[in-house]
Write an enzyme that holds these catalytic residues in place. Sequence first.
Site, PDB file in Angstrom:
ATOM      1  N   CYS A 129       0.996  -1.149   0.081  1.00  0.00           N
ATOM      2  CA  CYS A 129      -0.118   0.098   0.054  1.00  0.00           C
ATOM      3  C   CYS A 129       1.024   1.386   0.159  1.00  0.00           C
ATOM      4  CB  CYS A 129      -0.857   0.027   1.106  1.00  0.00           C
ATOM      5  SG  CYS A 129      -1.783   1.633   1.506  1.00  0.00           S
ATOM      6  N   CYS A 132       0.153   2.799   3.546  1.00  0.00           N
ATOM      7  CA  CYS A 132       0.581   2.085   4.925  1.00  0.00           C
ATOM      8  C   CYS A 132       2.129   1.750   4.786  1.00  0.00           C
ATOM      9  CB  CYS A 132      -0.143   0.656   4.882  1.00  0.00           C
ATOM     10  SG  CYS A 132      -1.837   1.111   5.217  1.00  0.00           S
ATOM     11  N   CYS A 165      -6.550  -1.058  -0.435  1.00  0.00           N
ATOM     12  CA  CYS A 165      -5.963  -1.574   1.039  1.00  0.00           C
ATOM     13  C   CYS A 165      -7.176  -1.800   1.761  1.00  0.00           C
ATOM     14  CB  CYS A 165      -5.208  -0.305   1.440  1.00  0.00           C
ATOM     15  SG  CYS A 165      -4.241  -0.914   3.131  1.00  0.00           S
ATOM     16  N   CYS A 168      -6.651   0.688   5.103  1.00  0.00           N
ATOM     17  CA  CYS A 168      -6.710   2.209   4.979  1.00  0.00           C
ATOM     18  C   CYS A 168      -7.642   2.607   3.906  1.00  0.00           C
ATOM     19  CB  CYS A 168      -5.596   3.091   4.851  1.00  0.00           C
ATOM     20  SG  CYS A 168      -4.635   2.706   3.246  1.00  0.00           S
ATOM     21  N   CYS A 191       7.397 -12.051 -13.926  1.00  0.00           N
ATOM     22  CA  CYS A 191       8.503 -12.897 -14.949  1.00  0.00           C
ATOM     23  C   CYS A 191       8.731 -11.782 -15.995  1.00  0.00           C
ATOM     24  CB  CYS A 191       8.155 -14.157 -15.281  1.00  0.00           C
ATOM     25  SG  CYS A 191       6.409 -14.166 -15.711  1.00  0.00           S
ATOM     26  N   HIS A 218       5.539 -17.484 -20.321  1.00  0.00           N
ATOM     27  CA  HIS A 218       6.754 -17.330 -19.421  1.00  0.00           C
ATOM     28  C   HIS A 218       8.179 -16.843 -20.478  1.00  0.00           C
ATOM     29  CE1 HIS A 218       9.277 -17.389 -16.178  1.00  0.00           C
ATOM     30  NE2 HIS A 218      10.224 -18.614 -16.328  1.00  0.00           N
ATOM     31  N   ASP A 235      17.500 -18.289 -16.224  1.00  0.00           N
ATOM     32  CA  ASP A 235      16.293 -17.690 -15.678  1.00  0.00           C
ATOM     33  C   ASP A 235      16.541 -16.995 -14.389  1.00  0.00           C
ATOM     34  OD1 ASP A 235      13.875 -17.331 -14.568  1.00  0.00           O
ATOM     35  OD2 ASP A 235      12.934 -19.183 -15.534  1.00  0.00           O
ATOM     36  N   GLU A 238      14.206 -17.700 -11.364  1.00  0.00           N
ATOM     37  CA  GLU A 238      14.529 -18.947 -10.441  1.00  0.00           C
ATOM     38  C   GLU A 238      16.052 -19.017  -9.937  1.00  0.00           C
ATOM     39  OE1 GLU A 238      11.865 -21.319  -9.970  1.00  0.00           O
ATOM     40  OE2 GLU A 238      11.053 -19.299 -10.314  1.00  0.00           O
TER      41      GLU A 238
END
Length: 363
Positions: A129, A132, A165, A168, A191, A218, A235, A238
């Site tokens: 947020c 926040c 949120c 809030c 990704c 992907h 990658d 990962e």
Amino acid sequence: MGEVYEKNNIDFDSIAKMLLIKYKDFILSKFKKAAPVENIRFQNLVHTNQFAQGVLGQSQHLCTVYDNPSWHSIVLETLDLDLIYKNVDKEFAKDGHAEGENIYTDYLVKELLRYFKQDFFKWCNKPDCNHCGQNTSENMTPLGSQGPNGEESKFNCGTVEIYKCNRCGNITRFPRYNDPIKLLETRKGRCGEWCNLFTLILKSFGLDVRYVWNREDHVWCEYFSNFLNRWVHVDSCEQSFDQPYIYSINWNKKMSYCIAFGKDGVVDVSKRYILQNELPRDQIKEEDLKFLCQFITKRLRYSLNDDEIYQLACRDEQEQIELIRGKTQETKSESVSAASKSSNRGRESGSADWKAQRGEDGK
């Protein structure tokens, strides 16, 4: 007898040189300006096949966008180069390598993967947020998406996710930026953002890099290792180096097409990554896809000199042999064995629900 020996004393070196020259001329002829019939076939293909249109469109962007020296300078000024090279040198020496060995670049790429995932970039399932502050993403409820505003549009933003949120009540926007320099600032995404920026980072270190697109949503990279003398799967999501089996085996992901885009060519690399769970390849005829990739590659290499074209063509031939075989039986069995023994089946990055929806949780 001596006279007979003279007549049969063939100069094999000269014959070998002559054959090599003829072979080189043959290879170069394949990459000269396209024949009119090839141009007609190409135009018909991209006008009648939507998949071909998509590959061409992606090539016009992905094959050139990362070759930007001013971007490279910004990247190198932003990253912690002292830390990166300190870690590379430490691992390089620990494994007993001597200065000047070309395996050093492989160590550099592995450290860039570690640095990018652990120190630099952040995965974003839902944003924090704005009101926040940090560590409040679990309080956010998605409200859908909308187009970018004027400021967001400056950074090649395609869509903006909207969140509310629960604590809030304020609204937070999550722009999905496609400008890699903007991503150096925001340092978060999924990704698409990860691969986009990491491709530029590898390019900024002077590496030969390809962006790999998978039709089942992907993306990842490949870089050409001079030590291994082949393209290596990378990658950043990962922190994965040379593990092309992880998608179809570890993740149990179903895939159809994987296309690699680089400054010197476009290649269908599906056989490198789709070791099981292959989906139907029904978007384009196989011979048309092969022609399309070769035609675009020929265009990309048109301005290169003969030696550069020949060297790249030899590299292409070596890669095609690898792809046709899939992999050597020994390497393939090692890959499957390593994947099956891994305690971390399924994708690392992303929430459990998100991975399950995408079929990437290893189940």
